[in-house]
Design an enzyme around this catalytic site. Structure first.
Site, PDB file in Angstrom:
ATOM      1  N   LYS A 109      -3.280   0.472   1.210  1.00 49.96           N
ATOM      2  CA  LYS A 109      -2.973   0.594  -0.216  1.00 49.96           C
ATOM      3  C   LYS A 109      -2.598  -0.737  -0.863  1.00 49.96           C
ATOM      4  O   LYS A 109      -2.890  -0.973  -2.022  1.00 49.96           O
ATOM      5  CB  LYS A 109      -1.825   1.583  -0.424  1.00 49.96           C
ATOM      6  CG  LYS A 109      -2.268   3.029  -0.307  1.00 49.96           C
ATOM      7  CD  LYS A 109      -1.095   3.951  -0.585  1.00 49.96           C
ATOM      8  CE  LYS A 109      -1.304   5.307   0.049  1.00 49.96           C
ATOM      9  NZ  LYS A 109      -1.018   5.319   1.499  1.00 49.96           N
ATOM     10  N   ARG A 110      -1.950  -1.582  -0.097  1.00 45.31           N
ATOM     11  CA  ARG A 110      -1.519  -2.834  -0.721  1.00 45.31           C
ATOM     12  C   ARG A 110      -2.694  -3.743  -1.056  1.00 45.31           C
ATOM     13  O   ARG A 110      -2.529  -4.775  -1.696  1.00 45.31           O
ATOM     14  CB  ARG A 110      -0.498  -3.552   0.174  1.00 45.31           C
ATOM     15  CG  ARG A 110      -1.068  -4.044   1.462  1.00 45.31           C
ATOM     16  CD  ARG A 110       0.010  -4.465   2.447  1.00 45.31           C
ATOM     17  NE  ARG A 110      -0.577  -4.660   3.747  1.00 45.31           N
ATOM     18  CZ  ARG A 110      -1.273  -5.739   4.087  1.00 45.31           C
ATOM     19  NH1 ARG A 110      -1.422  -6.725   3.233  1.00 45.31           N
ATOM     20  NH2 ARG A 110      -1.817  -5.835   5.274  1.00 45.31           N
TER      21      ARG A 110
END
Length: 478
Positions: free
Chosen positions: A254-255
């Site tokens: 996600k990052r």
RNA sequence: GGUCCCAUCGUCUAGUGGUUAGGACGCUGGCCUCUCACGCCGGAAACCAGGGUUCAACUCCCUGUGGGACUACCA
């Protein structure tokens, strides 16, 4: 003849489906379809605290959106169900009993705190952090004692020194030494099966003969093979593909930005484009071309061409493919796909479904990289009170430009009924003002659309219609 | 730290002992053109390092380096 492959995609419903898992699903699906086998969907929801029904629903949605249809699974019961692990608990229980009876597992009464302490101590003394087998040799009395204290045991699998070998379809011969592995938990103290345990039982019972999954499962495979041996099951053939990486070469997460399938959908990525891209990422097809239909992908898919090294997710290339798929859409189909985005921008159904709208979409098709782009490209057809861009202003400030616009407008006003009005008006303006090329077109374009870029002017004119065009031009004739 | 995996243009890849190391994205020059987009033509751009093996290594072997995964009562 080799049996038809039965492969599975076994996600845990603990979040949105992301591209990494989607690609695993795609590989499995292509493998099944290529060989005429079966693609099974199994939900691994044994972690009650992290699993959610809503994730299951979005998972089904995303898979369907991608066009990865499963032959057996939730909502499509087959001969090997149920397909949710939470509905198979009694199966795991009986299998645990088999291993207990064979003295291959033992109850472990250690608390998580104790285990954490052991781990820290091992790390401090620079030794491998692993379970040292504290409860392995408890006497029956000691066990009874702990039960009496109300302790709920987890169950651990006894590891014996051995070499585990298996042939990986992508990586070749893999070899692991068991002595680096501590006795691992197969059933948790809450009675739920742990991953490695459930996966072996299910894959065997569901007759899965090819396990295609991410490289992150490579070391798990050793544990699983020991379990296969313990049960006397024949292990399936394994294939561990590389992972999708972010720009920093770490496993995509996600990052790194948008990674969930739902996000790509919202951004106006076409499922065909995403599937095509994912098939190309960390792999290649027999066919060297890169823009491939679903059928061509299936026909050209082979695990032999799956790359062994990780692949960085390249959004630029996805967008390139997406633009191609948008361009290749039949206009009617494209309008349908565009509709949710248009409605969100406030376009009414009557407009979207009109014939004139189709003509507009035809004009701007080649400008779109995502469906969400649409508004930027069609606003010039709808907004009669647009703001001029700086470039457009500059063009219209010139005297010659004013003259061109005026002449053009005047001709329109006096010949509204004429056939091929645009061409005639242009010809007239050209002759009357002596302007040609840029000098001729740009002022009219700028006055008509407020912009210096856009589809071919004659087409823009036809879509706008004479009345609207006149209205716009008059606005600039001061 | 331990175990394991991996290594060709910036990125995704083709390549399986002898190639001008090919393609694609991106970048870039040009053509088309009123402009943009599309399309077409061209360009720059890579075999991680060092040892072997061999007549010959990007390709096979070893070592190193670099990157990654796993190392949970998550999957």
């Amino acid at each position: 003849m080799a049996p038809k492959p039965r492969v599975r995609f076994a996600p845990s419903p603990t979040g949105e489906l992301h591209v990494g898992n989607a690609r695993t699903a795609l590989f499995n699906w292509m493998y099944a379809r290529h060989h005429g086998g079966s693609f099974i969907l199994r939900i691994e929801d044994t972690d009650e605290s992290r699993s959610a029904l809503s994730y299951q629903i979005s998972l089904f949605d995303d898979l369907k959106w991608l066009g990865l249809d499963w032959d057996e699974g939730p909502n499509k019961e087959g001969a090997y169900g149920p397909y949710r692990q939470s509905e198979r608990l009694d199966i795991y229980k009986s299998h645990l009993q088999k291993l207990i009876d064979a003295d291959l597992v033992y109850p472990c009464y250690c608390t998580e705190e104790e285990l954490e302490e052991e781990r820290q101590n091992l790390i401090l003394s620079k030794r491998m952090p692993r379970y040292m087998g504290k409860c392995r040799n408890l006497s029956p009395d000691e066990r009874k004692q702990r039960e009496k204290e109300g302790k709920k045991p987890s169950y651990r699998f006894k590891i014996y020194p051995q070499t585990i070998e298996f042939k990986d379809l992508i990586r070749g011969l893999m070899k692991f030494e068991a002595d680096a592995i501590g006795d691992f938990i197969i059933v948790r103290s809450n009675g739920m099966p742990a991953y490695n345990f459930a996966v072996v039982i299910d894959d065997h019972l569901m007759n899965i003969n090819h396990v295609i999954r991410g490289e992150d499962h490579l070391s798990n495979t050793a544990l699983q093979i020991m379990l296969y041996r313990a049960f006397g099951f024949e292990p399936p053939t394994f294939a561990h593909h590389s992972l999708i990486l972010g720009k920093d070469r770490a496993k995509l997460s996600k990052r790194h930005g948008s990674v969930s399938i739902g996000e790509f959908r919202k951004q106006g990525i076409l499922p065909e484009a995403l599937v095509n891209y994912l098939g190309l990422l960390g792999s290649s097809f027999t066919d060297a071309r890169e823009v491939l239909s679903r059928e061509e992908m299936i026909a050209g898919f082979t695990l032999k061409r799956a790359s062994r090294s990780g692949a960085i997710f390249d959004e630029e290339k996805l967008l390139w493919l997406n633009a191609i798929y948008i361009r290749n859409c039949k206009t009617e189909d494209l309008v349908a796909r565009l509709t949710p985005f248009l409605e969100q921008s406030g376009f009414k159904k009557e407009i979207i479904n009109s014939e004139g709208f189709k003509r507009i979409i035809d004009l701007v098709k080649t400008d779109l990289t995502t469906l969400a782009d649409i508004e930027n490209h069609i606003s010039l057809f709808f907004d009669d009170k647009y703001e001029l861009t700086d470039e457009a202003k500059k063009i219209l400030e010139k005297d010659t430009a004013q003259n061109v616009v005026r002449t053009f407008a005047r001709y329109l006003a006096h010949n509204t009924e004429q056939q091929n009005l645009y061409a005639a008006a242009m010809k007239h303006t050209k002759e009357k003002t002596g302007a040609k090329g840029k000098e001729l077109f740009m002022p009219i374009r700028a006055a008509l659309t407020g912009k210096t870029h856009g589809p071919e002017l004659d087409k823009v004119f036809i879509v706008l219609g004479t009345n609207s065009a006149l209205k716009r031009l008059e606005f600039f004739i001061r």
